[in-house]
Design a protein around this motif. Structure first.
Motif, PDB file in Angstrom:
ATOM      1  N   UNK A  44      -5.474 -18.373  -8.456  1.00 38.83           N
ATOM      2  CA  UNK A  44      -6.884 -19.196  -8.778  1.00 38.83           C
ATOM      3  C   UNK A  44      -7.916 -17.780  -8.793  1.00 38.83           C
ATOM      4  N   UNK A  45      -8.874 -17.926  -9.743  1.00 43.01           N
ATOM      5  CA  UNK A  45      -9.859 -16.734  -9.862  1.00 43.01           C
ATOM      6  C   UNK A  45     -10.623 -16.335  -8.730  1.00 43.01           C
ATOM      7  N   UNK A  46     -11.145 -17.290  -7.910  1.00 38.27           N
ATOM      8  CA  UNK A  46     -11.894 -16.980  -6.732  1.00 38.27           C
ATOM      9  C   UNK A  46     -11.107 -15.958  -5.764  1.00 38.27           C
ATOM     10  N   UNK A  47      -9.804 -16.338  -5.613  1.00 38.26           N
ATOM     11  CA  UNK A  47      -9.016 -15.495  -4.412  1.00 38.26           C
ATOM     12  C   UNK A  47      -8.486 -14.318  -5.174  1.00 38.26           C
ATOM     13  N   UNK A  49      -9.988 -12.465  -7.292  1.00 35.46           N
ATOM     14  CA  UNK A  49     -10.995 -11.547  -7.364  1.00 35.46           C
ATOM     15  C   UNK A  49     -11.144 -10.574  -6.094  1.00 35.46           C
ATOM     16  N   UNK A  50     -10.481 -11.121  -5.185  1.00 33.89           N
ATOM     17  CA  UNK A  50     -10.639 -10.222  -3.791  1.00 33.89           C
ATOM     18  C   UNK A  50      -9.555  -9.811  -3.359  1.00 33.89           C
ATOM     19  N   UNK A  51      -8.593  -9.877  -4.544  1.00 32.00           N
ATOM     20  CA  UNK A  51      -7.148  -9.213  -4.357  1.00 32.00           C
ATOM     21  C   UNK A  51      -6.709  -8.512  -5.438  1.00 32.00           C
ATOM     22  N   UNK A  52      -5.735  -7.591  -5.347  1.00 28.12           N
ATOM     23  CA  UNK A  52      -5.370  -6.703  -6.422  1.00 28.12           C
ATOM     24  C   UNK A  52      -3.638  -6.501  -6.316  1.00 28.12           C
ATOM     25  N   UNK A  53      -3.102  -6.623  -7.045  1.00 27.58           N
ATOM     26  CA  UNK A  53      -1.669  -6.357  -7.121  1.00 27.58           C
ATOM     27  C   UNK A  53      -1.460  -4.811  -7.340  1.00 27.58           C
ATOM     28  N   UNK A  54      -0.981  -4.239  -6.223  1.00 23.21           N
ATOM     29  CA  UNK A  54      -1.034  -2.644  -6.181  1.00 23.21           C
ATOM     30  C   UNK A  54       0.377  -2.035  -6.815  1.00 23.21           C
ATOM     31  N   UNK A  55       1.292  -2.682  -6.233  1.00 20.13           N
ATOM     32  CA  UNK A  55       2.539  -2.170  -6.814  1.00 20.13           C
ATOM     33  C   UNK A  55       3.801  -3.227  -6.890  1.00 20.13           C
ATOM     34  N   UNK A  56       4.770  -2.588  -7.495  1.00 22.71           N
ATOM     35  CA  UNK A  56       5.923  -3.520  -7.516  1.00 22.71           C
ATOM     36  C   UNK A  56       7.060  -2.539  -7.780  1.00 22.71           C
ATOM     37  N   UNK A  57       8.174  -2.774  -6.633  1.00 23.98           N
ATOM     38  CA  UNK A  57       9.300  -2.018  -6.640  1.00 23.98           C
ATOM     39  C   UNK A  57      10.321  -2.735  -5.928  1.00 23.98           C
ATOM     40  N   UNK A  69      -9.250 -11.593   7.234  1.00 25.38           N
ATOM     41  CA  UNK A  69      -9.089 -13.092   7.237  1.00 25.38           C
ATOM     42  C   UNK A  69      -8.162 -13.474   6.063  1.00 25.38           C
ATOM     43  N   UNK A  70      -8.568 -12.975   4.885  1.00 27.46           N
ATOM     44  CA  UNK A  70      -7.897 -13.163   3.468  1.00 27.46           C
ATOM     45  C   UNK A  70      -6.546 -13.046   3.694  1.00 27.46           C
ATOM     46  N   UNK A  71      -6.128 -11.861   4.366  1.00 31.75           N
ATOM     47  CA  UNK A  71      -4.645 -11.438   4.483  1.00 31.75           C
ATOM     48  C   UNK A  71      -4.139 -12.693   5.425  1.00 31.75           C
ATOM     49  N   UNK A  72      -4.672 -12.971   6.455  1.00 34.84           N
ATOM     50  CA  UNK A  72      -4.051 -13.986   7.195  1.00 34.84           C
ATOM     51  C   UNK A  72      -3.822 -15.164   6.548  1.00 34.84           C
TER      52      UNK A  72
END
Length: 106
Positions: A44-47, A49-57, A69-72
């Motif tokens: 969803x757009x709200x969550x 916006x507070x995250x970023x896909x950093x890598x994929x391997x 708190x969001x991570x939890x």
């Protein structure tokens, strides 16, 4: 007028760079770019916006999040949902796991 190249002599960068760049898949191409494109649909757009896909391997998606708190919340309550949604939308990537870390988002 340019002199002819001798055999074994390196080509000028201006001649080879365009072909190299075309062959590379930048941040918007390849698996990482595809993950980033569907990420907002998954969370969803709200969550998102507070995250970023950093890598994929190796089937592992690493995500940076804006707060502990969001991570939890993502780990405790949404792990199965997020993993299932990524597998459904991008089955060819064979996503095995999603991990999160708190980071300053760029």
């Amino acid at each position: 007028m340019r002199k002819p190249k001798r055999e074994g002599e390196p080509a000028p960068i201006r001649e080879v760079l365009p072909a190299i760049l075309r062959g590379m898949k930048g941040p918007e191409g390849g698996p990482l770019g595809r993950l980033r494109k569907v990420w907002g649909e998954v969370l969803g757009p709200e969550v998102a916006a507070r995250t970023r896909v950093a890598s994929f391997a190796d089937g592992n998606v690493r995500v940076e999040v804006a707060s502990a708190a969001l991570k939890h919340d993502l780990v405790a309550f949404r792990s199965a949902e997020v993993l299932g949604a990524l597998r459904e939308r991008l089955p060819d990537l064979q996503v095995r796991a999603v991990s999160y870390r708190v980071a300053a988002l760029r």
